[in-house]
Design a protein around this motif. Structure first.
Motif, PDB file in Angstrom:
ATOM      1  N   VAL A   1      32.684  30.785  33.555  1.00  0.00           N
ATOM      2  CA  VAL A   1      32.386  29.791  34.571  1.00  0.00           C
ATOM      3  C   VAL A   1      33.582  29.801  35.684  1.00  0.00           C
ATOM      4  CG1 VAL A   1      31.550  27.480  35.184  1.00  0.00           C
ATOM      5  CG2 VAL A   1      30.685  28.601  33.157  1.00  0.00           C
ATOM      6  N   SER A   2      34.636  29.502  35.094  1.00  0.00           N
ATOM      7  CA  SER A   2      35.724  29.167  35.831  1.00  0.00           C
ATOM      8  C   SER A   2      36.470  30.703  36.400  1.00  0.00           C
ATOM      9  CB  SER A   2      36.886  28.192  35.010  1.00  0.00           C
ATOM     10  OG  SER A   2      38.073  28.312  35.774  1.00  0.00           O
ATOM     11  N   ALA A   3      36.846  30.481  37.531  1.00  0.00           N
ATOM     12  CA  ALA A   3      37.892  31.578  37.905  1.00  0.00           C
ATOM     13  C   ALA A   3      39.034  31.767  37.364  1.00  0.00           C
ATOM     14  CB  ALA A   3      37.960  31.383  39.722  1.00  0.00           C
TER      15      ALA A   3
ATOM     16  N   ILE B   1      38.936  26.408  48.469  1.00  0.00           N
ATOM     17  CA  ILE B   1      37.963  26.916  47.636  1.00  0.00           C
ATOM     18  C   ILE B   1      36.627  26.894  48.329  1.00  0.00           C
ATOM     19  CG2 ILE B   1      36.682  26.693  45.278  1.00  0.00           C
ATOM     20  CD1 ILE B   1      39.516  25.710  44.143  1.00  0.00           C
ATOM     21  N   ALA B   2      35.678  27.888  48.395  1.00  0.00           N
ATOM     22  CA  ALA B   2      34.273  27.919  48.609  1.00  0.00           C
ATOM     23  C   ALA B   2      33.452  28.878  47.833  1.00  0.00           C
ATOM     24  CB  ALA B   2      34.288  28.483  49.982  1.00  0.00           C
ATOM     25  N   GLY B   3      32.210  28.646  47.837  1.00  0.00           N
ATOM     26  CA  GLY B   3      31.785  29.828  46.961  1.00  0.00           C
ATOM     27  C   GLY B   3      30.174  29.127  46.743  1.00  0.00           C
ATOM     28  N   LEU B   4      29.601  29.677  45.520  1.00  0.00           N
ATOM     29  CA  LEU B   4      28.157  29.595  45.261  1.00  0.00           C
ATOM     30  C   LEU B   4      28.028  28.997  43.920  1.00  0.00           C
ATOM     31  CD1 LEU B   4      26.362  32.781  46.616  1.00  0.00           C
ATOM     32  CD2 LEU B   4      26.613  30.584  47.696  1.00  0.00           C
ATOM     33  N   GLU B   5      26.978  28.235  43.904  1.00  0.00           N
ATOM     34  CA  GLU B   5      26.943  27.216  42.449  1.00  0.00           C
ATOM     35  C   GLU B   5      27.892  26.131  42.265  1.00  0.00           C
ATOM     36  OE1 GLU B   5      24.032  27.231  41.163  1.00  0.00           O
ATOM     37  OE2 GLU B   5      23.427  29.230  42.263  1.00  0.00           O
ATOM     38  N   THR B   6      28.078  25.170  43.375  1.00  0.00           N
ATOM     39  CA  THR B   6      28.789  24.361  43.571  1.00  0.00           C
ATOM     40  C   THR B   6      28.967  23.419  42.356  1.00  0.00           C
ATOM     41  OG1 THR B   6      28.130  23.873  45.963  1.00  0.00           O
ATOM     42  CG2 THR B   6      29.372  22.187  45.050  1.00  0.00           C
ATOM     43  N   ASN B   7      28.006  23.128  41.861  1.00  0.00           N
ATOM     44  CA  ASN B   7      28.156  22.226  40.577  1.00  0.00           C
ATOM     45  C   ASN B   7      28.466  23.054  39.305  1.00  0.00           C
ATOM     46  OD1 ASN B   7      25.437  23.558  41.002  1.00  0.00           O
ATOM     47  ND2 ASN B   7      24.822  22.244  39.439  1.00  0.00           N
ATOM     48  N   VAL B   8      28.634  24.015  39.452  1.00  0.00           N
ATOM     49  CA  VAL B   8      28.830  24.847  38.135  1.00  0.00           C
ATOM     50  C   VAL B   8      30.294  25.561  38.150  1.00  0.00           C
ATOM     51  CG1 VAL B   8      28.285  26.389  36.236  1.00  0.00           C
ATOM     52  CG2 VAL B   8      26.465  24.946  37.547  1.00  0.00           C
ATOM     53  N   CYS B   9      30.317  26.732  38.791  1.00  0.00           N
ATOM     54  CA  CYS B   9      31.422  27.767  38.889  1.00  0.00           C
ATOM     55  C   CYS B   9      32.417  27.207  39.897  1.00  0.00           C
ATOM     56  CB  CYS B   9      31.220  29.185  39.280  1.00  0.00           C
ATOM     57  SG  CYS B   9      29.988  29.729  38.257  1.00  0.00           S
ATOM     58  N   VAL B  10      32.085  26.823  41.101  1.00  0.00           N
ATOM     59  CA  VAL B  10      32.892  26.275  42.072  1.00  0.00           C
ATOM     60  C   VAL B  10      33.810  24.796  41.380  1.00  0.00           C
ATOM     61  CG1 VAL B  10      33.180  25.337  44.307  1.00  0.00           C
ATOM     62  CG2 VAL B  10      31.679  27.142  44.035  1.00  0.00           C
ATOM     63  N   LEU B  11      32.982  24.273  40.920  1.00  0.00           N
ATOM     64  CA  LEU B  11      33.536  22.740  40.480  1.00  0.00           C
ATOM     65  C   LEU B  11      34.367  23.022  39.236  1.00  0.00           C
ATOM     66  CD1 LEU B  11      33.719  19.688  40.002  1.00  0.00           C
ATOM     67  CD2 LEU B  11      31.683  19.858  38.506  1.00  0.00           C
ATOM     68  N   GLN B  12      33.968  23.925  38.172  1.00  0.00           N
ATOM     69  CA  GLN B  12      35.024  24.284  37.375  1.00  0.00           C
ATOM     70  C   GLN B  12      36.299  24.843  37.334  1.00  0.00           C
ATOM     71  OE1 GLN B  12      34.437  22.760  33.943  1.00  0.00           O
ATOM     72  NE2 GLN B  12      36.750  23.456  34.028  1.00  0.00           N
TER      73      GLN B  12
ATOM     74  N   LEU C   1      42.425  31.436  50.646  1.00  0.00           N
ATOM     75  CA  LEU C   1      40.895  31.342  50.539  1.00  0.00           C
ATOM     76  C   LEU C   1      40.323  31.743  49.358  1.00  0.00           C
ATOM     77  CD1 LEU C   1      38.313  29.954  51.513  1.00  0.00           C
ATOM     78  CD2 LEU C   1      38.288  32.248  52.888  1.00  0.00           C
ATOM     79  N   LEU C   2      39.979  30.750  48.429  1.00  0.00           N
ATOM     80  CA  LEU C   2      39.226  31.526  47.073  1.00  0.00           C
ATOM     81  C   LEU C   2      37.955  31.402  47.225  1.00  0.00           C
ATOM     82  CD1 LEU C   2      39.555  32.586  44.123  1.00  0.00           C
ATOM     83  CD2 LEU C   2      39.588  30.062  43.372  1.00  0.00           C
ATOM     84  N   LEU C   3      37.501  32.738  47.297  1.00  0.00           N
ATOM     85  CA  LEU C   3      35.707  32.886  47.382  1.00  0.00           C
ATOM     86  C   LEU C   3      35.219  33.141  45.911  1.00  0.00           C
ATOM     87  CD1 LEU C   3      35.700  34.779  50.403  1.00  0.00           C
ATOM     88  CD2 LEU C   3      35.331  32.580  50.397  1.00  0.00           C
TER      89      LEU C   3
END
Length: 159
Positions: A83-85, A105-116, A15-17
């Motif tokens: 932006v990207s992990a 993958i889960a986390g905050l700012e779906t449309n930015v950091c999570v998406l990238q 699980l990547l947070l």
């Protein structure tokens, strides 16, 4: 789409947070009390994984302090400056060391950091699933839903 109950044969290795920082949680939930149940759901889901990795955003405009419960959940806490992990953290090294091949993958700012991060994980060769109900954004439902749609398109191609 995976619900927060992971119970299928090909469950992800990890699980990547992403960016579960106290300031982002407050902003993503715009002052309502849903953040408390969100945090409890994250804790419950994390128990289903052998490996939990948290990545936090560390730039001067934002506080990089993770929500207090994340430190207890995560096997590894990594810092990113983009932006990207996957952009400049040691995430690939940790994944290689742990033998991670698939990731939820889960986390905050779906449309930015999570998406990238999702797209970069796919590009790096990881099998990825997105946990919809553990993703949020402060940018509104339309941005959130569009990002989820993009990620689900990639998921369907990976299956």
């Amino acid at each position: 789409m995976l619900s927060t109950k992971i119970n299928h044969r090909n469950a992800p290795d990890c699980l990547l947070l992403i960016d579960l920082q106290s300031s982002f949680i407050r902003e993503s939930f715009a002052g309502n009390e849903e953040w408390k149940s969100y945090c409890l759901r994250v804790q419950d889901v994390a128990k289903q994984f052998d490996h939990v990795i948290a990545v936090k955003f560390d730039v001067s405009e934002f506080s990089s302090q993770l929500a207090p419960f994340i430190e207890d959940l995560a096997d590894h806490v990594l810092v990113k400056h983009d932006v990207s992990a996957f952009s400049d953290s040691s995430l690939n090294i940790v994944f290689d060391r742990l033998g991670i091949e698939s990731v939820a993958i889960a986390g905050l700012e779906t449309n930015v950091c999570v998406l990238q991060s999702f797209l970069d994980a796919v590009d790096a060769g990881y099998d990825c699933v997105i946990l919809d109900d553990l993703c949020r954004t402060s940018c509104g439902d339309e941005a959130h839903d569009l990002a989820l749609l993009i990620m689900h398109e990639y998921e369907s191609k990976l299956v």
